[in-house]
Design an enzyme around this catalytic site. Sequence first.
Site, PDB file in Angstrom:
ATOM      1  N   CYS A 243      -7.084   0.343   0.119  1.00 34.59           N
ATOM      2  CA  CYS A 243      -6.902   0.327   1.575  1.00 34.59           C
ATOM      3  C   CYS A 243      -6.493   1.715   2.068  1.00 34.59           C
ATOM      4  CB  CYS A 243      -5.847  -0.720   1.954  1.00 34.59           C
ATOM      5  SG  CYS A 243      -5.666  -0.914   3.751  1.00 34.59           S
ATOM      6  N   CYS A 244      -5.495   2.333   1.402  1.00 31.01           N
ATOM      7  CA  CYS A 244      -5.089   3.694   1.785  1.00 31.01           C
ATOM      8  C   CYS A 244      -6.282   4.649   1.621  1.00 31.01           C
ATOM      9  CB  CYS A 244      -3.918   4.174   0.936  1.00 31.01           C
ATOM     10  SG  CYS A 244      -2.326   3.416   1.345  1.00 31.01           S
TER      11      CYS A 244
ATOM     12  N   CYS B 170       2.932  -2.316   6.194  1.00 30.56           N
ATOM     13  CA  CYS B 170       3.405  -1.723   4.941  1.00 30.56           C
ATOM     14  C   CYS B 170       4.722  -0.979   5.093  1.00 30.56           C
ATOM     15  CB  CYS B 170       2.342  -0.767   4.383  1.00 30.56           C
ATOM     16  SG  CYS B 170       0.791  -1.595   4.033  1.00 30.56           S
TER      17      CYS B 170
ATOM     18  N   CYS C 281       0.980   7.081  -0.651  1.00 30.32           N
ATOM     19  CA  CYS C 281      -0.322   6.580  -0.215  1.00 30.32           C
ATOM     20  C   CYS C 281      -1.464   7.372  -0.826  1.00 30.32           C
ATOM     21  CB  CYS C 281      -0.437   6.623   1.306  1.00 30.32           C
ATOM     22  SG  CYS C 281      -0.280   8.268   1.979  1.00 30.32           S
TER      23      CYS C 281
ATOM     24  N   CYS D 165       1.977   2.553   8.226  1.00 30.67           N
ATOM     25  CA  CYS D 165       1.289   1.429   8.856  1.00 30.67           C
ATOM     26  C   CYS D 165       2.255   0.254   9.017  1.00 30.67           C
ATOM     27  CB  CYS D 165       0.102   0.999   8.001  1.00 30.67           C
ATOM     28  SG  CYS D 165      -1.230   2.203   7.949  1.00 30.67           S
TER      29      CYS D 165
END
Length: 251
Positions: free
Chosen positions: A121-122, A207, A232, A204
Amino acid sequence: MTTQSLEAEAKALNDRLESLDLAGRLALVAGLEGRAVFTTSLGIEDQVITAAIGINRLDIEVATLKTGRLFNETVALIEETEEAYDIRIKRYHPEKADIETYVAQYGMNGFYESVEARHACCGVRKLRPLARALEGASYWITGLRRGQSGNRATTPFAEADPERGLIKINPLADWDIETIRAHVAAEAIPVNPLHDRGYPSIGCEPCTRAIKPGEPERAGRWWWENDEKRECGLHVAEAASSIIPNASSAA
Ligand code: SF4
């Protein structure tokens, strides 16, 4: 530029930056040949740098990674900062196709399920947009500080980033959080209201959690993971290529 010459330039720059104040450090980098890009997360350290760039009208591009999962407070601060310093903060977004592929494989919030899913995702929301922001840049300015975590305790003022083919500049490396807060108050720099609600480090929304008294500054980032060195991937040398194939050349 070869890794050796990048490292030699970084070492020389590191020595020159050490004796300067923040404005002097940024002015030095702005005056070097080659594009300088500052990537801001709108966190308190980054606001200090943005203010110095704006007030001193320095030739440094300011960019942010608009991941699509930011807090509303962070998004609002982008425009507020642009207005306060009469600057443009360039937004870099993830590619729609990358997000669709991620969601199909892991689900929208799949990052809670495994470190691999979180890194993926990162990778699509941060690393690929970062690669576009830094394309062709010679200098990448960041708000990293030695006091943010054990992982960042040896942060230099300048370091070679051979993977991205540039030199990373950390002009706040030796500032502590008290100095940052005092500077922000004295200069009336706009900051994210979440800092006053227990969020010293803001990423985010899904997170990031508030920290408890006594916890390290970055304890609220990816709090469900056990690895104390969790990042990240933006500031981990080998991350771009290990997390997403071809990330360093992604455009
Ligand atoms: S911080 Fe969370 S939501 Fe943001 S890119 Fe990384 S895993 Fe995705």
